[in-house]
Design a protein around this motif. Structure first.
Motif, PDB file in Angstrom:
ATOM      1  N   UNK A 235     -11.355 -25.608 -34.019  1.00 44.60           N
ATOM      2  CA  UNK A 235     -10.141 -26.141 -33.455  1.00 44.60           C
ATOM      3  C   UNK A 235      -9.383 -24.999 -32.778  1.00 44.60           C
ATOM      4  N   UNK A 236      -8.671 -25.317 -31.717  1.00 45.20           N
ATOM      5  CA  UNK A 236      -7.933 -24.329 -30.954  1.00 45.20           C
ATOM      6  C   UNK A 236      -6.457 -24.693 -30.865  1.00 45.20           C
ATOM      7  N   UNK A 237      -5.636 -23.676 -30.703  1.00 44.53           N
ATOM      8  CA  UNK A 237      -4.233 -23.900 -30.374  1.00 44.53           C
ATOM      9  C   UNK A 237      -4.015 -23.355 -28.965  1.00 44.53           C
ATOM     10  N   UNK A 238      -3.049 -23.916 -28.284  1.00 40.60           N
ATOM     11  CA  UNK A 238      -2.791 -23.553 -26.893  1.00 40.60           C
ATOM     12  C   UNK A 238      -1.366 -23.081 -26.708  1.00 40.60           C
ATOM     13  N   UNK A 239      -1.208 -22.195 -25.751  1.00 35.83           N
ATOM     14  CA  UNK A 239       0.105 -21.651 -25.422  1.00 35.83           C
ATOM     15  C   UNK A 239       0.243 -21.653 -23.904  1.00 35.83           C
ATOM     16  N   UNK A 240       1.429 -21.986 -23.430  1.00 29.85           N
ATOM     17  CA  UNK A 240       1.677 -22.071 -21.999  1.00 29.85           C
ATOM     18  C   UNK A 240       2.828 -21.131 -21.638  1.00 29.85           C
ATOM     19  N   UNK A 241       2.634 -20.357 -20.580  1.00 34.35           N
ATOM     20  CA  UNK A 241       3.688 -19.449 -20.130  1.00 34.35           C
ATOM     21  C   UNK A 241       3.935 -19.684 -18.644  1.00 34.35           C
ATOM     22  N   UNK A 242       5.204 -19.683 -18.285  1.00 31.73           N
ATOM     23  CA  UNK A 242       5.598 -19.902 -16.897  1.00 31.73           C
ATOM     24  C   UNK A 242       6.109 -18.581 -16.321  1.00 31.73           C
ATOM     25  N   UNK A 243       5.596 -18.222 -15.143  1.00 32.05           N
ATOM     26  CA  UNK A 243       6.084 -17.047 -14.419  1.00 32.05           C
ATOM     27  C   UNK A 243       6.737 -17.561 -13.141  1.00 32.05           C
ATOM     28  N   UNK A 244       8.050 -17.418 -13.079  1.00 39.03           N
ATOM     29  CA  UNK A 244       8.814 -17.904 -11.932  1.00 39.03           C
ATOM     30  C   UNK A 244       8.602 -16.970 -10.745  1.00 39.03           C
ATOM     31  N   UNK A 245       8.484 -17.543  -9.573  1.00 38.49           N
ATOM     32  CA  UNK A 245       8.310 -16.782  -8.344  1.00 38.49           C
ATOM     33  C   UNK A 245       9.674 -16.365  -7.820  1.00 38.49           C
ATOM     34  N   UNK A 246       9.833 -15.075  -7.533  1.00 39.91           N
ATOM     35  CA  UNK A 246      11.055 -14.613  -6.888  1.00 39.91           C
ATOM     36  C   UNK A 246      10.824 -14.651  -5.382  1.00 39.91           C
ATOM     37  N   UNK A 247      11.718 -15.259  -4.664  1.00 40.91           N
ATOM     38  CA  UNK A 247      11.535 -15.461  -3.229  1.00 40.91           C
ATOM     39  C   UNK A 247      12.613 -14.763  -2.418  1.00 40.91           C
ATOM     40  N   UNK A 248      12.687 -13.450  -2.539  1.00 41.04           N
ATOM     41  CA  UNK A 248      13.599 -12.689  -1.700  1.00 41.04           C
ATOM     42  C   UNK A 248      13.096 -12.672  -0.265  1.00 41.04           C
ATOM     43  N   UNK A 249      13.938 -12.319   0.656  1.00 40.85           N
ATOM     44  CA  UNK A 249      13.548 -12.341   2.067  1.00 40.85           C
ATOM     45  C   UNK A 249      12.408 -11.381   2.385  1.00 40.85           C
TER      46      UNK A 249
END
Length: 67
Positions: free
Chosen positions: A1-15
């Motif tokens: 059996x496995x456990x899962x983890x989710x991570x979000x990396x937000x994109x920075x959108x400077x000019x």
């Protein structure tokens, strides 16, 4: 059996920034989680839904480990 983890990396959108500037953060997250026994499953590129052109909103990183 496995456990899962989710991570979000937000994109920075400077000019003056490119959309791949956040890839270093993604790579760091993968290395850091691997030290804790997590295995990379997939990196999803999540687009901005309301943009007229394809623009990356964030990266979703999926990890797993056996429990």
């Amino acid at each position: 059996m496995f456990e899962y983890k989710f991570e979000k990396v937000i994109i920075s959108n400077g000019l003056k920034e490119r959309q791949d500037n956040n890839m270093e953060q993604v790579e760091k997250a993968i290395v850091d989680h691997a030290k804790d026994g997590w295995r990379l499953v997939q990196v999803l590129v999540v687009p901005k839904e309301k943009a007229g052109l394809f623009m990356i909103n964030y990266y979703k990183i999926i990890f797993e480990r056996e429990i």
